[in-house]
Structure formats: structure tokens, C-alpha cells
Design a protein around this motif. Structure first.
Motif, short mmCIF file in Angstrom:
data_model
loop_
_atom_site.label_atom_id
_atom_site.label_comp_id
_atom_site.label_asym_id
_atom_site.label_seq_id
_atom_site.Cartn_x
_atom_site.Cartn_y
_atom_site.Cartn_z
N VAL A 282 -3.47 1.40 9.76
CA VAL A 282 -3.66 0.96 8.06
C VAL A 282 -2.10 0.06 7.28
O VAL A 282 -1.41 -0.31 8.36
CB VAL A 282 -2.98 2.26 7.47
CG1 VAL A 282 -2.78 1.93 5.86
CG2 VAL A 282 -3.67 3.03 7.75
N ASN B 193 0.84 -1.00 0.45
CA ASN B 193 -0.06 -0.29 0.06
C ASN B 193 0.63 1.63 -0.05
O ASN B 193 1.15 1.89 0.88
CB ASN B 193 -0.60 0.02 1.42
CG ASN B 193 -1.97 1.04 1.05
OD1 ASN B 193 -1.97 2.31 0.15
ND2 ASN B 193 -2.80 0.94 2.54
N TYR C 87 -0.96 9.28 5.15
CA TYR C 87 -0.97 9.15 6.87
C TYR C 87 0.61 9.69 7.05
O TYR C 87 1.62 9.07 6.45
CB TYR C 87 -1.16 8.33 7.20
CG TYR C 87 -2.62 7.54 6.94
CD1 TYR C 87 -3.86 7.79 7.09
CD2 TYR C 87 -2.65 6.47 5.85
CE1 TYR C 87 -4.92 7.45 6.93
CE2 TYR C 87 -4.26 6.37 5.02
CZ TYR C 87 -5.16 6.65 6.35
OH TYR C 87 -6.50 6.32 5.65
N TYR D 134 -8.36 -1.55 5.60
CA TYR D 134 -7.90 -0.94 6.57
C TYR D 134 -8.38 -1.54 7.55
O TYR D 134 -8.87 -2.95 7.34
CB TYR D 134 -8.91 0.06 7.07
CG TYR D 134 -9.85 0.12 6.96
CD1 TYR D 134 -11.29 -0.31 8.34
CD2 TYR D 134 -11.21 0.18 5.67
CE1 TYR D 134 -12.07 -0.79 8.18
CE2 TYR D 134 -12.14 -0.19 5.88
CZ TYR D 134 -12.76 -0.83 6.94
OH TYR D 134 -14.51 -0.85 7.00
N ALA E 172 -0.03 4.31 1.80
CA ALA E 172 -0.69 4.57 2.94
C ALA E 172 0.24 5.89 3.54
O ALA E 172 0.47 6.86 4.31
CB ALA E 172 -0.33 3.39 3.60
#
Length: 160
Positions: free
Chosen positions: A112, A18, A25, A56, A21
Motif C-alpha cells: 500500500v 493515503n 491496514y 495499491y 491506509a
């Protein structure tokens, strides 16, 4: 005495990552978690299929679940093939679950998944991060910093 932390997890074969992410974040803490899979899910992941782009994790009843991860059906599977987007249980110690529960209850924290991979022993693992969401201005600053580092590297290459 505190338990020594791993410098990096032993990732032998990364199946899904991911990458978005880290842009969306602030990553505060990462943990390696096992994942409960069925046979055809493991085979599908070994072929390199799978996605956690929109996935998630959430804590329910003292257990951590990976939600919205996509592991496509195994092509050679029979009628016992798995459901592609089912919730999958993550295997963590109670202390880690309690720490995540406390952090998620605070404002803005979320769990996450950063990657799904097979470790050195051939076990499927999930790199799970405790993260806080960025706002639009923070994302712009990240883009600006990334572009500056790219330009800086180009300038240094040209001046050699």
C-alpha cells in the motif's frame, strides 16, 4: 552487519497522502521507493496535484508497479501530456523486491502506498508499506481507542 534504518524519511514536500491506509491496514514495514515519471507528471505533482487514495502496488515480472494512482494532466501540457491513471514503475533494489514478493505471496499481505513526496534532493518518492488488512472488529477497536485518547487529552487539559 545490518544496514541502519531511517528514523523517518526526508519528506520536504508531501504531495499526496493515503490517510485511510493506516485505518484499513496494520502497517508492518515501510520502504522508500523512487517512482518513474514523465516530465508533465512531475510538473503536475510539483503543483500539489495527485491522489493515491485508491492506489495499491503489485509485483509483476520482478518489477513493482503503482496501480490506480491519479496524477491529473498538466494544465499547460501539450499533445505530449501523460495519461492520468497509468501504471507507474517503482524503483527498488532486487533484494527489496524479493522481500515484497515473498510477503505478498503469504496470506493477507498487500503493498500500500502511504504517501508521495519530494525529498531533499527534489526527487519524487513513494512511501510504500507492507500491510495486512484489518477486519471490521479491529477497525471498531481502532475507533474506540482513538476516541478514548481524544477524551483523555480533553480531561487532562481541563484538570490543569
Amino acid at each position: 552487519m545490518a544496514r541502519p534504518t531511517h528514523a523517518a524519511f526526508d519528506k520536504k514536500k508531501v504531495v499526496a497522502e493515503n490517510r485511510r491506509a493506516r485505518f484499513d491496514y496494520y502497517i508492518e514495514d515501510t520502504t522508500e521507493a523512487g517512482i518513474a515519471l514523465t516530465g508533465t507528471e512531475v510538473k503536475s505533482l510539483r503543483f500539489g496535484e495527485g491522489s493515491i487514495a485508491e492506489a495499491y502496488a503489485e509485483v509483476k515480472n520482478g518489477e513493482v508497479w503503482l496501480i490506480n494512482s491519479n496524477v491529473p494532466e498538466f494544465s499547460h501540457g501539450n499533445r505530449f501530456n501523460h495519461v492520468p491513471k497509468r501504471p507507474r514503475k517503482l524503483l527498488l533494489h532486487e533484494r527489496e523486491i524479493a522481500r515484497f514478493t515473498g510477503a505478498v505471496e503469504r496470506k493477507g499481505m498487500t503493498l500500500v502506498p502511504l504517501s508521495i513526496y519530494f525529498n531533499g534532493r527534489g526527487r519524487a518518492k513513494v512511501e510504500l508499506a507492507l500491510a495486512k488488512g484489518k477486519n471490521v472488529a479491529d477497525k471498531r477497536a481502532t475507533i474506540k481507542e482513538r476516541d478514548w485518547k481524544r477524551d483523555q487529552a480533553r480531561i487532562m487539559r481541563e484538570n490543569k
